[in-house]
Design a protein around this motif. Sequence first.
Motif, PDB file in Angstrom:
ATOM      1  N   THR A 214      17.546 114.977  59.060  1.00 38.37           N
ATOM      2  CA  THR A 214      16.901 115.213  60.520  1.00 38.37           C
ATOM      3  C   THR A 214      16.116 114.436  61.560  1.00 38.37           C
ATOM      4  O   THR A 214      16.883 114.440  62.480  1.00 38.37           O
ATOM      5  N   GLY A 215      16.764 112.926  61.007  1.00 42.84           N
ATOM      6  CA  GLY A 215      16.729 112.375  62.298  1.00 42.84           C
ATOM      7  C   GLY A 215      15.065 111.392  61.659  1.00 42.84           C
ATOM      8  O   GLY A 215      14.595 110.624  62.576  1.00 42.84           O
ATOM      9  N   LYS A 216      14.547 111.882  60.272  1.00 39.37           N
ATOM     10  CA  LYS A 216      13.305 110.948  60.050  1.00 39.37           C
ATOM     11  C   LYS A 216      13.300 109.751  59.943  1.00 39.37           C
ATOM     12  O   LYS A 216      12.444 109.182  60.524  1.00 39.37           O
ATOM     13  N   GLY A 217      14.786 108.998  59.298  1.00 39.44           N
ATOM     14  CA  GLY A 217      14.894 107.649  59.320  1.00 39.44           C
ATOM     15  C   GLY A 217      14.246 107.267  60.578  1.00 39.44           C
ATOM     16  O   GLY A 217      13.453 105.258  60.747  1.00 39.44           O
ATOM     17  N   ILE A 218      15.177 107.361  62.177  1.00 38.71           N
ATOM     18  CA  ILE A 218      15.593 107.187  63.162  1.00 38.71           C
ATOM     19  C   ILE A 218      13.909 106.870  63.837  1.00 38.71           C
ATOM     20  O   ILE A 218      13.541 106.471  64.194  1.00 38.71           O
TER      21      ILE A 218
END
Length: 543
Positions: A214-218
């Motif tokens: 879901t884009g947690k790393g970004i």
Amino acid sequence: MLANISGDRVPRLLHRYANLPNPKLDQIEDLADEALKGVVSSSALPLMTGLAVGFGVAGFSGVPIVGAAAAGYFLYSAVECALQKGKQAEYIKEVGLLAHALNEADLVRYAEIVGVEAAIGEILQAYQDGQTITPAARKLCQAMGKTPKRRTIATFLEEIKQLQTVPDLNQPQAIPTPAATVPSIAGGTCKIHTAVDDLVNPVRSSYISAPPRTGKGILIALAMGEFKQRYPQGSLYTYTPKQDPKENWYWSVSDQHFNPDLDQNPTRAAQSLYAMIRHWQSLPSSPAAPILFVCDELSATMSRLKPVKMSDVDDVLFTEDSRSFSVWLLDFLIHEASMRQSVDRFVWVMTPLCTVQESGVSASALKSLRNYTLASRENLKFADGGTAAFAAPKISSDHPLLQRYQTIAYSHDSQTWLPIPTLSVQDISQLSQSDPKLKAWGELPITPAPEWNSSSPSEVFTCAYAQSFMKADPVLEIINSEPDPEKREALTIAYQWAIVRQENGSEITRSDFLNRAKNDRQSAYLRDHREAIWDDLQGLMGE
């Protein structure tokens, strides 16, 4: 210990400090009882005053209606006071914070038990939650430079007017992210408050729950970059078990990054992570140089390191401790995240789980952390409006925010959806193909040593260095020649404590020693003969 923290009046308060010795837990419970009794009595006084004044005015004036009016005013004040005090009592019992409600004498006693930084942290959190704090609580915070403040409309408007700063990802392939803007009333533009801003301005310990992909790393990469730019003197330590070279750019601003293979050697991975945490604990912190520890994939780490026992990780401090390293790690993260924020130490934890039962983090512990739940157009798994701890309000994929941003985050504190700045597919592809030089965590040449009832992480860490030179110490040779093994153990513990105190520049006092020895959990001999051991220690130290 569990028997001592199972009371029905303030169980959450006692659980908060469950690592303290039983006598101190009893003292905390006594202080809480006194505070709760004070809440009741302080509400009863205005009530009785109202009745007395009403009858007095009626008798003096001879006009019953005047007496009734006077009594009515005081009775109204009494009822309002009772309601406020009732809410405060409920807050103390339900949330487990007490320092904000204590008078000066009790607050001094409480701070001596739990530590000044913990007491201040409680006061600041209670004030943020809208609770009334006592003059003594305000005085303590101001004396330590921690003036309680609440977020207002004015400060909120000031925040959204600030220009967005582009995170520096510390490597040439990083692509700057344009500021997200919307038309302002005046016809210009103003910056949208994003999840990155919320994480870093101001920085607070946070718990981030996100479905996979879901884009947690970004979000974390951008927030860490913002943290390093906002606090160039701060320290950033990061951990992830994921073995994905394409995600290395996430961690390129980290001062120390640990990326173990948990399957290859779980015990060694746990030992290295433990050493890294102990080192992180020893770092000095300040408002200008805060310290942040980022733990990725908590659930995977706990699952894979569950078979490792604490006695395998540190056979000195946890000789007969059969607890799993996973249990210790979760306790550490929650304690540091909730109790160390007042001394500028913060933790960000990330997990792909949605419920308290799965994550192991209690709902009460979450009250002291910022809590975010992520959703994307393709993945609305946790945005279902459910009752799980990390569930977000139901949102559809055609929501205006999701039409403009790939991923959004729900702040459980402000109960609002916040956008996460978007990187284009080309940007992400370029970043994933980059090969930044990470400051990988290396083994530290230390041997963990006993934590002799110390609440100071620096003392725990310094003790490891103390052990390294005590092997050739002539005083230790004298101690080792003691024929009684129990007395020899007691003298060794006492001498280690004295060395640690010296290394930290702390005064070695008789009262401090006797208080610590009285509650020592390692040596019954030390507890029973603490006066004699103190005299022997003075002789050994040449005092």
